[in-house]
Design a protein around this motif. Structure first.
Motif, PDB file in Angstrom:
ATOM      1  N   VAL A   1     -10.173  -6.554  -6.267  1.00 36.54           N
ATOM      2  CA  VAL A   1      -8.757  -6.161  -6.320  1.00 36.54           C
ATOM      3  C   VAL A   1      -8.673  -4.643  -6.256  1.00 36.54           C
ATOM      4  O   VAL A   1      -9.670  -3.954  -6.459  1.00 36.54           O
ATOM      5  N   LYS A   2      -7.449  -4.151  -6.008  1.00 37.88           N
ATOM      6  CA  LYS A   2      -7.240  -2.701  -6.047  1.00 37.88           C
ATOM      7  C   LYS A   2      -6.565  -2.337  -7.349  1.00 37.88           C
ATOM      8  O   LYS A   2      -5.819  -3.163  -7.912  1.00 37.88           O
ATOM      9  N   LEU A   3      -6.800  -1.138  -7.805  1.00 41.10           N
ATOM     10  CA  LEU A   3      -6.033  -0.659  -8.940  1.00 41.10           C
ATOM     11  C   LEU A   3      -4.735  -0.097  -8.362  1.00 41.10           C
ATOM     12  O   LEU A   3      -4.716   1.005  -7.797  1.00 41.10           O
ATOM     13  N   MET A   4      -3.674  -0.896  -8.439  1.00 42.39           N
ATOM     14  CA  MET A   4      -2.422  -0.494  -7.802  1.00 42.39           C
ATOM     15  C   MET A   4      -1.857   0.738  -8.504  1.00 42.39           C
ATOM     16  O   MET A   4      -1.967   0.872  -9.730  1.00 42.39           O
TER      17      MET A   4
ATOM     18  N   LEU B   1       0.827  -1.213   0.000  1.00 42.89           N
ATOM     19  CA  LEU B   1       0.000   0.000   0.000  1.00 42.89           C
ATOM     20  C   LEU B   1       0.858   1.259   0.000  1.00 42.89           C
ATOM     21  O   LEU B   1       0.371   2.365  -0.209  1.00 42.89           O
ATOM     22  N   HIS B   2       2.155   1.080   0.234  1.00 43.78           N
ATOM     23  CA  HIS B   2       3.069   2.243   0.273  1.00 43.78           C
ATOM     24  C   HIS B   2       4.067   2.081  -0.883  1.00 43.78           C
ATOM     25  O   HIS B   2       3.664   1.931  -2.028  1.00 43.78           O
ATOM     26  N   GLY B   3       5.352   2.047  -0.589  1.00 41.83           N
ATOM     27  CA  GLY B   3       6.362   2.004  -1.662  1.00 41.83           C
ATOM     28  C   GLY B   3       6.360   0.706  -2.447  1.00 41.83           C
ATOM     29  O   GLY B   3       6.815   0.671  -3.601  1.00 41.83           O
TER      30      GLY B   3
ATOM     31  N   HIS C   1      -4.624   7.957  -3.071  1.00 45.09           N
ATOM     32  CA  HIS C   1      -3.648   8.508  -2.135  1.00 45.09           C
ATOM     33  C   HIS C   1      -4.392   9.093  -0.951  1.00 45.09           C
ATOM     34  O   HIS C   1      -5.480   9.638  -1.114  1.00 45.09           O
ATOM     35  N   ARG C   2      -3.807   8.958   0.234  1.00 48.72           N
ATOM     36  CA  ARG C   2      -4.442   9.519   1.420  1.00 48.72           C
ATOM     37  C   ARG C   2      -4.567  11.039   1.319  1.00 48.72           C
ATOM     38  O   ARG C   2      -5.563  11.627   1.740  1.00 48.72           O
ATOM     39  N   VAL C   3      -3.579  11.698   0.746  1.00 49.63           N
ATOM     40  CA  VAL C   3      -3.578  13.162   0.745  1.00 49.63           C
ATOM     41  C   VAL C   3      -4.017  13.747  -0.602  1.00 49.63           C
ATOM     42  O   VAL C   3      -4.804  14.694  -0.646  1.00 49.63           O
TER      43      VAL C   3
END
Ligand code: CMC
Length: 434
Positions: free
Chosen positions: A300-303, A267-269, A307-309
């Motif tokens: 599924v997620k669209l990788m 979910l991050h880098g 974004h949180r911000v």
């Protein structure tokens, strides 16, 4: 100016409180005076995942997520990416101002001087399994540097901090390159101090039998730009890990290892590696609508999206798209770019994504460039970690200088059982429940 206070009425007691508002925030500790009775602990806030909590004051990076703005120390990311080198930007992030010509010369010399790693660290790396994930190797090796520099525990000494910061920034590409060579079974290449930061990294990655490695200048500059884009991003998950671990006064190698561990998650880098895997899984443009349906159904997620911000286009993704075109002129076009562009087009028009303000983030296109440059997807997050080390360390240094900071220690709402006792006949080694 309006009255900068917030009035709260506690309907349990009908008492009113006036809390100061500063910089658009109230202090969570001001809520503690709000009590139902004298024995009450006082009111707390509940904010899982820090959706609406500022954990620090920081003068490093500014993001306006609605407008898609990113600035380091006030400078727009677009200007820095166009006109600066990564080491100039690193200096800016760490020191607050761009270097003068003399300061830049000294800074480059200093970083270059520290690029070597101790031979025992090299041997440490040799011990990993042949197919170890490079992020696992990177995290462990950065933590292991703590054993090489025991004086780094002196985190309250600013001069000592400076030395460890330079060491980490200088050694990160060396360790990263060694993880890559290790996974290929190739001998490690020592740093070449005549080369710049990214060209030297490329030398340690790709030099074979030739006496001197010459990096392609377009690719070296592209990597430099990618490093600038990834250098800092205020209080993201890994920076929060850096600050949380650093707040215990752990040494910077261990704190950086913790930050890199947080970065590795998908979910991050870790998302950049997952984007490539997703594109490969989709396989061809005609299968994109089917994949989008899976995303919308929550399967599924669209990788590389969301974004949180940022609730607008990630400004870094825009610069990366431009950089990709420069890289492809040298490497040839990565066919995955066309798929990514199509995916973006469909997603940006689809109500599911529009309603949730989901736009491509920095990880959506970076992997496509890295792959065109010859990197295995397993290396992508390592490539993120190298420049982000600058951000982690500046945030850590800022933390150490902030008199208001203490050990990071959130509260909880306890949801477990009330006090209870073991059965009267319970004896050692015999289960309590038959
Ligand atoms: N694909 C599909 N739906 C998504 C996505 C996505 N990539 N991202 C968010 N959503 C949906 C989510 O399901 C939720 O829908 P609903 O309101 O119906 O429940 C809504 O959008 C809000 O999402 P969220 O999960 O509450 O947002 P968050 O701020 O907690 O998460 C995120 C942010 C980056 C973790 C998330 O967008 C995500 O998982 N993206 C994919 C992974 C990724 O690309 N990560 C890289 C982030 S940028 C660089 C970095 O940090 O390294």
């Amino acid at each position: 100016m309006h009255n900068q206070t917030l009035t709260i009425t506690d309907n349990r007691t009908e008492k009113s409180y006036s809390l100061p508002i500063q910089d658009g925030t109230i202090r969570a500790m001001d809520l503690r005076q709000i009590k139902e009775n004298a024995d009450d602990f006082g009111l707390m806030t509940y904010d899982p995942a820090f959706m609406n909590t500022a954990s620090c004051r920081s003068g490093i990076t500014y993001i306006d997520g609605d407008k898609g703005i990113l600035r380091y120390r006030g400078y727009p990311i677009e200007e820095l990416a166009e006109k600066c080198t990564f080491l100039e930007v690193a200096y800016l992030i760490l020191n607050g101002e761009l270097p003068t010509a003399a300061q830049l010369k000294d800074w480059i010399q200093l970083v270059t001087y520290h690029t070597m790693i101790h031979e025992t660290t090299k041997h440490f790396l040799e011990g990993f399994r042949y197919n170890a994930h490079p992020m696992g190797m990177l995290v462990s090796t950065v933590a292991a540097l703590s054993t090489v520099y025991p004086e780094a525990t002196n985190v309250l000494d600013p001069e000592n901090r400076k030395l460890q910061i330079v060491r980490l920034i200088a050694k990160m590409p060396t360790i990263a390159a060694y993880t890559y060579r290790h996974s290929l079974g190739f001998p490690y290449i020592y740093p070449d101090n005549e080369l710049g930061y990214t060209a030297n990294f490329m030398n340690m990655l790709w030099k074979m039998a030739e006496p001197k490695y010459a990096a392609n200048p377009v690719l070296a500059r592209a990597l430099d730009i990618l490093f600038i884009l990834h250098a800092d991003h205020e209080q993201n998950c890994s920076t929060n890990a850096m600050r949380a671990v650093g707040s215990s006064q752990a040494d910077p190698y261990l704190s950086t290892a913790a930050a890199a561990a947080a970065l590795s998650g998908p979910l991050h880098g870790g998302a950049n590696e997952q984007v490539l895997r997703m594109l490969d899984q989709i396989g061809s443009k005609d299968r994109i609508p089917e994949y989008i349906e899976h995303v919308k159904a929550g399967k599924v997620k669209l990788m590389g999206f969301g974004h949180r911000v940022y609730k607008n286009y990630d400004p870094r993704a825009r610069i990366i798209k431009w950089t990709a075109e420069q890289v492809f002129q040298v490497t040839g076009r990565n066919p995955r770019l066309d798929m990514a562009l199509e995916l973006e087009k469909i997603a940006l028009e689809d109500e599911y994504f529009v309603k949730r303000k989901l736009y491509p983030n920095v990880d959506f296109y970076s992997g496509i460039i890295y792959q065109a440059m010859g990197f295995d997807p397993k290396m992508f997050t390592v490539l993120f970690a190298i420049p982000r080390t600058v951000g982690w360390l500046s945030q850590w240094d800022e933390l150490m200088r902030d008199a208001e900071q203490k050990i990071a220690r959130p509260r909880q709402i306890f949801t477990g059982p009330a006090e209870r006792h073991l059965p009267a006949g319970k004896t050692l080694g015999v289960a309590a429940v038959a």
